[in-house]
Design a protein around this motif. Structure first.
Motif, PDB file in Angstrom:
ATOM      1  N   VAL B  48       0.814  -1.610   0.181  1.00 43.84           N
ATOM      2  CA  VAL B  48       0.197  -0.147  -0.154  1.00 43.84           C
ATOM      3  C   VAL B  48       0.743   1.079   0.135  1.00 43.84           C
ATOM      4  O   VAL B  48       2.287   1.118   0.075  1.00 43.84           O
ATOM      5  N   GLY B  49       0.273   2.141  -0.095  1.00 43.40           N
ATOM      6  CA  GLY B  49       0.545   3.377  -0.448  1.00 43.40           C
ATOM      7  C   GLY B  49       0.162   4.706  -1.127  1.00 43.40           C
ATOM      8  O   GLY B  49      -0.953   4.236  -2.011  1.00 43.40           O
ATOM      9  N   LYS B  55       4.437   1.790  -6.068  1.00 45.01           N
ATOM     10  CA  LYS B  55       3.867   0.375  -5.500  1.00 45.01           C
ATOM     11  C   LYS B  55       3.920  -0.534  -7.063  1.00 45.01           C
ATOM     12  O   LYS B  55       4.016  -1.539  -7.415  1.00 45.01           O
ATOM     13  N   HIS B 212      -4.935   0.827  -3.031  1.00 43.86           N
ATOM     14  CA  HIS B 212      -4.785   2.412  -2.054  1.00 43.86           C
ATOM     15  C   HIS B 212      -5.541   1.709  -0.937  1.00 43.86           C
ATOM     16  O   HIS B 212      -5.217   2.655  -0.328  1.00 43.86           O
ATOM     17  N   LEU B 214      -6.861   1.114   2.163  1.00 43.70           N
ATOM     18  CA  LEU B 214      -6.515  -0.143   3.026  1.00 43.70           C
ATOM     19  C   LEU B 214      -7.372  -1.194   3.362  1.00 43.70           C
ATOM     20  O   LEU B 214      -6.682  -2.313   4.222  1.00 43.70           O
ATOM     21  N   VAL B 226       4.066  -1.755   3.225  1.00 47.86           N
ATOM     22  CA  VAL B 226       3.819   0.084   3.487  1.00 47.86           C
ATOM     23  C   VAL B 226       5.411   1.232   2.970  1.00 47.86           C
ATOM     24  O   VAL B 226       6.024   1.090   3.001  1.00 47.86           O
ATOM     25  N   TYR B 228       6.341   4.346   0.954  1.00 42.86           N
ATOM     26  CA  TYR B 228       6.366   6.336   0.765  1.00 42.86           C
ATOM     27  C   TYR B 228       7.534   6.379  -0.382  1.00 42.86           C
ATOM     28  O   TYR B 228       8.892   6.141  -0.067  1.00 42.86           O
ATOM     29  N   THR B 250       2.654   5.602   9.002  1.00 43.55           N
ATOM     30  CA  THR B 250       1.656   4.087   8.490  1.00 43.55           C
ATOM     31  C   THR B 250       0.907   4.589  10.056  1.00 43.55           C
ATOM     32  O   THR B 250      -0.405   4.271   8.961  1.00 43.55           O
ATOM     33  N   LEU B 253      -1.544   7.536   7.937  1.00 48.02           N
ATOM     34  CA  LEU B 253      -2.031   6.463   6.722  1.00 48.02           C
ATOM     35  C   LEU B 253      -3.869   5.363   7.518  1.00 48.02           C
ATOM     36  O   LEU B 253      -4.912   6.145   7.006  1.00 48.02           O
TER      37      LEU B 253
END
Lengths: 334, 321
Positions: B48-49, B55, B212, B214, B226, B228, B250, B253
């Motif tokens: 995720v990100g 990603k 994306h 979550l 995760v 970034y 995180t 987020l």
């Protein structure tokens, strides 16, 4: 007691296409109170955006409101002429769109686009309009407003562009703000910023907001009242708590079961089977019946009316009638 | 800690794209900048990100849709190179985000699903080809009569099923799913998520699930990484990450995810991040997150934190938390 600022009564909007009449909105009614946030939630094709566009009278060429009334402070805006409508849009009621890239004009600076609405709707001169534009940018949290006014949309990020859109929508202090999926194109952390900003501004400026979205999470976080739409009709309406905790329509229940949440992380999701309905070919009965697990004979044949299922909570589902009848029968049996 | 062998091992993967800034000047855009992770057979790793964090590039680089700048990718212990990739494609497949643009509009469903079979010559007769295609269609819940139709005749959810059937055609052991449900309606999303889970139970495939959303990632994944700005900042067991996030990115987020429950939504405190993601062309020195981080210190500007194990395979790249 707050006043009803906008009333939509039995709205029918259709698009006349080559393959026939597409009934996008089929008898939607609701009222919006001053200073409240109303959420309209539904999937694509449920008619939620078309309802918003009908209020603003910005339907595509083939679209037309065929029946119903939209009352602003008691006046039917469908009877407005072009000039009246022009002063309604922007000054009384503003809209922000989903995609901030396509809704800003790439060939004009942020400043000239912001000032356009201010010059049109207020009697400020150019200098004052510029000041007002900078003030609005500060209000929505855009840094260095003077510099931004001279920039073009492509020089800003998605979140910044959406802030500019909000600034533009609120520049003339409208009574109503329609937000059509305002955060769908944005990342979660930016989404959180924009939603927080909208709530802050709502408290500060006191306008009413119609929040159109497909995201139940967004609705849960900020709406006072919620309308759930499916196939151009209202399935259920009520306070956020009523919709989420005591949902009384099979579609709403299915929708809530199908999204992952903290409580069902370890279980399988329960999807709604089938595909959304074809608006060209609306069923005679309930629009949702072909996908409903509990569909009965009457669901296929007769459209359910809205019924009270609780205080400030209405749903149009035959299951509630069945439940009521069973309860009554249960009482007499004892 | 584990006894099963890793199916996928990625070590220090880097993907830098050259970007022209002058007529003869280029600077590297560090889309992926030193990413390492493992995936076991039949496991799902969620990635995720936010947009622009790299990603998707990770997924595409693994399948050699891009040639990586540096780094190692071992599949079943075997080093993946330009040379052995064509044969390994039979083992790894991809499902794309947009079911509208990832299917050829001029091909019938039968040909779309049959193409990987043609490429890898996985049948001996026309009949066998057709039989295999029909079986795949059944696996993903499509009817046999859909075989002769074109992609435009289907809804988004059904198109995504065609894309999944195409990926499954060569019987892969590892599938990169690049935002496979984000273009779908909520009620359809659950159908596709369930199908991914059922296929995993039945066929034992491993997923790199890039998304994306979550909540969806938490639901489907065993572990979550995760990202970034081109780096993995935290990687942990899915529940552990959600209950006990350590990295400040995180944490924010997770707190920004809209929860479809009014009581929780009203009571919880959002940690709103200031500012936006810096341009990947000019990443900050040291820790890339320091410009938005509430805990940033002098050290963060000078050194880049690496992933450190905090127990139970919960790895975090942060000096201060």
């Amino acid at each position: 007691m707050s006043e009803k600022i906008l009333e939509v009564k039995n709205l029918h909007t259709s698009f006349f296409t080559d393959s026939g009449e597409v009934k996008a909105v089929n008898g939607v009614s609701f009222s919006l109170e001053a200073g409240k946030i109303l959420g309209i939630v539904g999937e694509s094709g449920s008619g939620k955006s078309v309802t918003a566009y009908s209020i603003m009278q910005i339907l595509a060429g083939t679209g037309k409101v065929v029946e119903g009334e939209i009352l602003y402070k008691g006046e039917n805006i469908l009877n407005y002429n072009k000039n009246q409508m022009r002063s309604f849009r922007g000054k009384v009621c503003s809209i922000i769109f989903q995609d901030p890239m396509t809704s800003l004009n790439p060939t004009f600076t942020i400043g000239s686009q912001l000032m356009e609405a201010i010059l049109l709707h207020t009697d400020r001169n150019k200098e004052q309009a510029r000041e007002r534009a900078a003030e609005m940018l500060t209000l929505v949290g855009v840094n260095e407003p003077e510099k931004r006014l001279k920039q073009y949309p492509h020089e800003l990020s998605g979140g910044m562009r959406q802030r500019v859109m909000i600034a533009m929508a609120l520049a003339c202090e409208p009574d109503i703000l329609i937000a059509d999926e305002p955060t769908t194109a944005l990342d979660v952390t930016i989404q959180a910023q924009i939603l927080e900003l909208m709530q802050d501004l709502q408290k500060k400026l006191g306008m009413a907001i119609i929040m159109v979205t497909h995201d139940l999470g967004v609705i849960a976080g900020m709406c006072d009242e919620v309308i759930v739409m499916y196939g151009g009709r209202v399935c259920e309406r009520g306070t956020a708590d009523a919709i989420f905790y005591h949902s009384a329509h099979e579609y709403t229940k299915g929708l809530l079961r199908s999204i992952p949440s903290a409580s069902n992380m370890k279980e399988k999701l329960v999807p709604i089977e089938g595909t959304p309905i074809n608006l060209l070919n609306m069923p005679k009965g309930c629009a949702f019946c072909s996908r409903c697990d509990n569909a009965m004979k009457i669901c296929l044949e007769q459209k359910p009316d809205e019924m009270w299922v609780g205080e400030d909570h209405l749903a149009s589902c035959w299951m509630n009638v069945k439940k009521e009848m069973q309860e009554k029968a249960g009482v007499t049996n004892e | 800690m584990s006894d099963t062998k890793n199916l996928v091992e990625v070590r220090d993967l880097k993907m830098h794209f050259p970007v022209k800034t002058g007529w003869n000047k280029t600077i590297p855009l560090k889309a992926v900048d030193g990413v390492s992770f493992d995936i076991k057979p039949g496991e799902t790793l969620g990635l995720v990100g936010e947009s622009g964090c790299g990603k998707t590039t990770v997924g595409r680089t693994l399948l050699r849709l891009y040639t990586p700048t540096s780094g190692e990718f071992r599949y079943n212990g075997e080093l993946v190179t330009e040379k052995n990739m064509p044969s390994l494609r039979k083992e790894m497949q991809m499902v794309f985000q947009d079911p509208y643009s990832s299917l050829n509009p001029r091909m019938t469903v039968e040909d779309i699903i049959g193409e990987p079979l043609d490429v890898h010559k996985l049948y001996s007769s026309r009949d066998e080809r057709r039989e295999k295609i029909l079986k795949l269609m059944e696996t993903v819940g499509l009817n046999a009569e859909h075989a002769t139709r074109y992609a435009h005749e289907f809804s988004g959810g059904q198109r995504q099923r065609i894309g999944i059937a195409r990926a499954l055609a060569v019987d892969p052991k590892f599938i990169v799913c690049d935002e496979p449900v984000s273009a779908l309606d909520v009620s359809i999303q659950a159908q596709v998520v369930n199908m991914f889970e059922e296929l995993q139970e039945k066929l034992g495939v491993a997923y790199l699930f890039i998304a994306h959303d979550l909540l969806v990632v938490h639901h489907i994944s065993d572990r979550i990484a995760v990202m970034y700005l081109g780096k993995i900042v935290e990687i942990a067991d899915a529940d552990e990450l959600n209950e006990n996030p350590i990295h400040p990115y995180t944490t924010s987020l997770l707190s920004a995810v809209p929860i479809p429950d009014p009581n929780i939504a009203r009571s919880r405190k959002r940690i709103t991040l200031e500012g936006e993601i810096p341009s990947p062309l000019h990443t900050p020195s040291g820790c890339a997150f320091r410009t938005r981080c509430p805990y940033a210190t002098e050290k963060c500007a000078q050194e880049c934190p690496t992933l450190q194990d905090r127990g139970n395979g919960h790895q975090v790249a942060c000096f201060n938390r």
